[in-house]
Design an enzyme around this catalytic site. Structure first.
Site, PDB file in Angstrom:
ATOM      1  N   HIS A 228      -7.041  -5.715   2.306  1.00 30.02           N
ATOM      2  CA  HIS A 228      -5.868  -5.204   3.014  1.00 30.02           C
ATOM      3  C   HIS A 228      -5.303  -6.340   3.876  1.00 30.02           C
ATOM      4  O   HIS A 228      -6.053  -7.023   4.581  1.00 30.02           O
ATOM      5  CB  HIS A 228      -6.255  -4.048   3.937  1.00 30.02           C
ATOM      6  CG  HIS A 228      -6.801  -2.846   3.211  1.00 30.02           C
ATOM      7  ND1 HIS A 228      -6.075  -1.718   2.991  1.00 30.02           N
ATOM      8  CD2 HIS A 228      -8.016  -2.618   2.645  1.00 30.02           C
ATOM      9  CE1 HIS A 228      -6.804  -0.829   2.344  1.00 30.02           C
ATOM     10  NE2 HIS A 228      -7.999  -1.353   2.118  1.00 30.02           N
TER      11      HIS A 228
ATOM     12  N   GLY B 105     -15.936   2.905   3.634  1.00 27.31           N
ATOM     13  CA  GLY B 105     -14.636   3.564   3.515  1.00 27.31           C
ATOM     14  C   GLY B 105     -13.835   3.154   2.294  1.00 27.31           C
ATOM     15  O   GLY B 105     -12.630   3.397   2.235  1.00 27.31           O
ATOM     16  N   GLN B 106     -14.487   2.535   1.299  1.00 26.41           N
ATOM     17  CA  GLN B 106     -13.755   2.125   0.092  1.00 26.41           C
ATOM     18  C   GLN B 106     -13.372   3.354  -0.729  1.00 26.41           C
ATOM     19  O   GLN B 106     -14.210   4.227  -0.986  1.00 26.41           O
ATOM     20  CB  GLN B 106     -14.620   1.171  -0.743  1.00 26.41           C
ATOM     21  CG  GLN B 106     -13.888   0.604  -1.947  1.00 26.41           C
ATOM     22  CD  GLN B 106     -14.689  -0.487  -2.675  1.00 26.41           C
ATOM     23  OE1 GLN B 106     -15.799  -0.827  -2.268  1.00 26.41           O
ATOM     24  NE2 GLN B 106     -14.119  -1.005  -3.739  1.00 26.41           N
TER      25      GLN B 106
ATOM     26  N   ASP C  23       0.853  -1.186   0.000  1.00 32.14           N
ATOM     27  CA  ASP C  23       0.000   0.000   0.000  1.00 32.14           C
ATOM     28  C   ASP C  23       0.897   1.246   0.000  1.00 32.14           C
ATOM     29  O   ASP C  23       1.874   1.327   0.751  1.00 32.14           O
ATOM     30  CB  ASP C  23      -0.916   0.008   1.233  1.00 32.14           C
ATOM     31  CG  ASP C  23      -2.053   1.003   1.098  1.00 32.14           C
ATOM     32  OD1 ASP C  23      -3.219   0.583   1.047  1.00 32.14           O
ATOM     33  OD2 ASP C  23      -1.769   2.234   1.043  1.00 32.14           O
TER      34      ASP C  23
ATOM     35  N   HIS D 249     -10.430  -5.374  -3.350  1.00 31.29           N
ATOM     36  CA  HIS D 249      -9.109  -5.670  -2.803  1.00 31.29           C
ATOM     37  C   HIS D 249      -9.231  -5.955  -1.317  1.00 31.29           C
ATOM     38  O   HIS D 249     -10.201  -5.543  -0.672  1.00 31.29           O
ATOM     39  CB  HIS D 249      -8.140  -4.492  -3.024  1.00 31.29           C
ATOM     40  CG  HIS D 249      -8.638  -3.194  -2.478  1.00 31.29           C
ATOM     41  ND1 HIS D 249      -9.567  -2.423  -3.132  1.00 31.29           N
ATOM     42  CD2 HIS D 249      -8.350  -2.547  -1.317  1.00 31.29           C
ATOM     43  CE1 HIS D 249      -9.837  -1.345  -2.402  1.00 31.29           C
ATOM     44  NE2 HIS D 249      -9.110  -1.413  -1.290  1.00 31.29           N
TER      45      HIS D 249
ATOM     46  N   ASN E 197     -12.922  -3.208   2.644  1.00 36.76           N
ATOM     47  CA  ASN E 197     -13.846  -2.083   2.757  1.00 36.76           C
ATOM     48  C   ASN E 197     -14.823  -2.143   1.580  1.00 36.76           C
ATOM     49  O   ASN E 197     -14.408  -2.341   0.441  1.00 36.76           O
ATOM     50  CB  ASN E 197     -13.070  -0.759   2.724  1.00 36.76           C
ATOM     51  CG  ASN E 197     -12.073  -0.653   3.869  1.00 36.76           C
ATOM     52  OD1 ASN E 197     -12.316  -1.177   4.960  1.00 36.76           O
ATOM     53  ND2 ASN E 197     -10.964   0.002   3.634  1.00 36.76           N
TER      54      ASN E 197
END
Ligand code: AMP
Length: 104
Positions: free
Chosen positions: A100, A91-92, A30, A98, A85
C-alpha cells in the site's frame, strides 16, 4: 485453481485505475481508499504472501520499492507511507503480494 483478482488486473481481464506500470510491477488505485492517495504496488508475478517469497525474489522486492518511488515522483507526493500486510493476523485480504502506498 482460480486466478486471483490482482492477476486478473495484471492480465487486463478486469479494469483498474492504473497509474504506473513497468515490466515487473503494476500500480493502481485502491478501490476502497483509506487516505486521499491510496495506491497498490503489485508485482506481476503471483506470490501469495511475503512468507512465500523465495530467495530469488530479492530483485522483485527491490523493484517494488523503486516502483513506489517512481510513482510518488510521478504524481508529485512530498511524502508517503508504505505498508505490507502479511497473512490473516496481519490483516491481508488479497493473497497476492502488494504494498500500500498511502499519502494525505
Ligand atoms: P490487504 O488487506 O493488504 O490484502 O489489502 C487489499 C486491498 O486491495 C484492500 O485495500 C482493497 O480495498 C483492495 N482491493 C481489493 N480488490 C480491489 C480491486 N479490484 N481494485 C483495487 N483495489 C482492490
Amino acid at each position: 485453481m482460480d486466478k486471483c483478482i490482482f492477476c486478473q488486473i495484471v492480465d487486463k481481464e478486469i479494469p483498474a485505475s492504473v497509474v504506473y506500470e513497468n515490466e515487473s510491477c503494476i500500480v493502481f488505485r485502491d478501490v476502497n481508499p483509506k487516505e486521499k492517495t491510496h495506491l497498490l504496488v503489485v508485482p506481476k508475478k503471483h506470490i501469495r504472501t511475503i512468507d512465500d517469497l523465495s530467495d530469488d525474489d530479492d530483485m522483485l522486492m527491490g523493484a517494488m520499492m523503486l516502483c513506489a518511488r517512481n510513482v510518488a515522483k510521478l504524481i508529485d507526493l512530498d511524502g508517503y507511507r508504505l505498508q505490507v500486510n502479511v497473512g490473516e493476523g496481519g490483516g491481508q485480504e488479497v493473497y497476492h503480494v502488494h504494498m500500500h502506498l498511502l499519502a494525505k
